[in-house]
Design an enzyme around this catalytic site. Structure first.
Site, PDB file in Angstrom:
ATOM      1  N   GLU A 196     -16.980 147.234  54.030  1.00  0.00           N
ATOM      2  CA  GLU A 196     -15.664 146.839  53.535  1.00  0.00           C
ATOM      3  C   GLU A 196     -15.796 145.650  52.579  1.00  0.00           C
ATOM      4  OE1 GLU A 196     -13.680 146.088  57.209  1.00  0.00           O
ATOM      5  OE2 GLU A 196     -14.165 148.095  57.960  1.00  0.00           O
TER       6      GLU A 196
ATOM      7  N   GLU B  60     -14.895 151.440  60.945  1.00  0.00           N
ATOM      8  CA  GLU B  60     -16.241 151.119  61.398  1.00  0.00           C
ATOM      9  C   GLU B  60     -16.967 152.338  61.965  1.00  0.00           C
ATOM     10  OE1 GLU B  60     -14.077 147.520  60.745  1.00  0.00           O
ATOM     11  OE2 GLU B  60     -13.588 149.254  62.009  1.00  0.00           O
TER      12      GLU B  60
ATOM     13  N   PHE C  49     -16.923 141.629  60.567  1.00  0.00           N
ATOM     14  CA  PHE C  49     -17.057 140.677  61.680  1.00  0.00           C
ATOM     15  C   PHE C  49     -17.547 141.455  62.890  1.00  0.00           C
ATOM     16  CE2 PHE C  49     -14.032 138.534  58.964  1.00  0.00           C
ATOM     17  CZ  PHE C  49     -14.389 137.196  59.062  1.00  0.00           C
ATOM     18  N   ALA C  50     -18.412 140.842  63.693  1.00  0.00           N
ATOM     19  CA  ALA C  50     -18.950 141.533  64.861  1.00  0.00           C
ATOM     20  C   ALA C  50     -17.850 141.969  65.821  1.00  0.00           C
ATOM     21  CB  ALA C  50     -19.944 140.633  65.587  1.00  0.00           C
TER      22      ALA C  50
ATOM     23  N   TYR D 240     -15.396 143.588  65.186  1.00  0.00           N
ATOM     24  CA  TYR D 240     -14.894 144.906  64.780  1.00  0.00           C
ATOM     25  C   TYR D 240     -15.957 145.986  64.864  1.00  0.00           C
ATOM     26  CZ  TYR D 240     -11.272 141.854  62.907  1.00  0.00           C
ATOM     27  OH  TYR D 240     -10.307 140.899  62.765  1.00  0.00           O
TER      28      TYR D 240
ATOM     29  N   HIS E  35     -12.342 136.867  65.734  1.00  0.00           N
ATOM     30  CA  HIS E  35     -13.321 136.522  64.703  1.00  0.00           C
ATOM     31  C   HIS E  35     -14.391 135.569  65.237  1.00  0.00           C
ATOM     32  CE1 HIS E  35      -9.836 137.874  62.340  1.00  0.00           C
ATOM     33  NE2 HIS E  35     -10.713 138.216  61.412  1.00  0.00           N
TER      34      HIS E  35
END
Length: 350
Positions: free
Chosen positions: A42, A73, A96-97, A99, A142
């Site tokens: 993204e 994802e 971001f991890a 997600y 986040h």
């Protein structure tokens, strides 16, 4: 243990970089060396990613090799699995991890199993990059540290750098690996190390250890820990942002500590940990992630199994709490100087 390339690391010219620049440099080098390396995610193309880690790469290598994806994802990872089976080396970015969970089934059931289920006919050389961890006032969506989920999956490798120098060398090694690698980037230290004292001014990487990054190609083999500081009284085992927090806290307390930066959780350099604990007799494990079933539990168990007769005190853990990552109470949740200091005091008292 495989050694780092001595010619590349010691003889090549170097320059100071922050972690974002080092990651960008690694991607640039690998795309130039191997036409099968592609970047997807993204906003990774035109905008260069939310943290600008892929800035300039689409312009240099074109839209067929650096391209934006929908906000999906599961689709990003699923497409990467198919590309890898076809013979490409995709480097998908999860913004971001927090997600990454919609892509978990593709990672666990497809990417991690592909070599095994095809009897070696297919491999999945995928490197999933993702910023992770807290310390940025990102709140519950986040700031998460989900690394333990992936260390439980046979077939996945999990890598976490703590310096720009290591970020570049480890990322190159990850991209070259024929198995899927989860490459978590501690976003709190993208632009400079963090000592855990949130009310102090931040520092840039320039001029600090680990910021000098050799130019050109070099790799740091996965599964080789780094001894950050040698000592004889206490072993601290950690990774990512917490390497710098631990280093700052222990320096202020004046403890003769040996700090080990694991670099990769799977494969794990347990030999370096075991050798250190046998020397010091005491061990402290630190990570940001929640406590229950965090990777620290595995580390504590391994130390107990391998070093029981050398231990002079119970192994201590300092971790996040078993709660969603808070926003207003971030610094109570974050394993900072107070809680680390208390754990050190307990260990050194025994």
């Amino acid at each position: 243990m495989i050694e780092e390339n001595p010619v590349s690391l010691h003889d090549a010219p170097s320059r100071p970089m922050n972690m974002i620049e080092a990651i960008n440099d690694a991607l640039d080098i690998m795309m130039a060396r191997d036409p099968d390396v592609v970047i997807m995610g993204e906003d990774v193309g035109y905008f260069g990613g939310v943290f600008r880690a892929t800035a300039g790469l689409q312009k240099k290598f074109g839209k067929n090799r650096v391209f934006d994806t929908p906000i999906n994802e599961c689709g990003i990872i699923g497409a990467a699995v198919g590309m890898a089976a076809y013979g490409l080396r995709p480097v998908p970015e999860i913004q971001f991890a927090d997600y990454i969970y919609p892509g978990l089934d593709q990672l666990v059931s497809e990417a991690a199993r592909l070599r095994y289920r095809s009897a070696g006919e297919f491999v999945a050389p995928i490197t999933v990059r993702s910023p992770f961890g807290g310390g940025i006032f990102g709140g519950q969506t986040h700031s998460q540290s989900p690394e333990a989920l992936f260390t439980h999956v046979a077939g996945l490798k999990t890598v976490i750098p703590a310096t720009p120098h290591d970020a570049k060398g480890l990322l190159i090694a990850a991209i070259e690996d024929n198995d899927p690698v989860i490459f978590f980037e501690p976003k709190r230290i993208y632009n400079g190390p963090f000592d855990g004292y949130y009310d102090r001014p931040s520092r840039p990487w320039k001029g600090l250890p680990g910021s000098q990054v050799p130019e050109g190609y070099y790799r740091i083999p996965l599964g080789k820990a780094r001894v950050v500081r040698e000592g004889a009284a206490l072993t601290v085992v950690t990774y990512g942002t917490m390497v710098h927090v631990a280093e700052a806290v222990l320096a202020e307390k004046g403890v003769d500590v040996e700090i080990i930066d694991l670099r990769s959780l799977v494969p794990l350099d347990i030999d370096t940990v075991e050798k250190s604990v046998e020397k010091t007799g005491k061990c402290l494990v630190i990570h940001e992630a929640t406590r229950t079933s965090g990777f620290g539990a595995e580390l504590v168990t391994l130390v107990q199994e391998r070093c029981f007769y050398h231990l002079e005190a119970p192994v201590e853990r300092v971790t996040g709490f078993d709660t969603p990552y808070p926003h207003s109470l971030e610094w109570a949740y974050f394993p900072g100087p107070v809680r680390i200091g208390e754990a050190v005091d307990r260990l050194m008292k025994d």
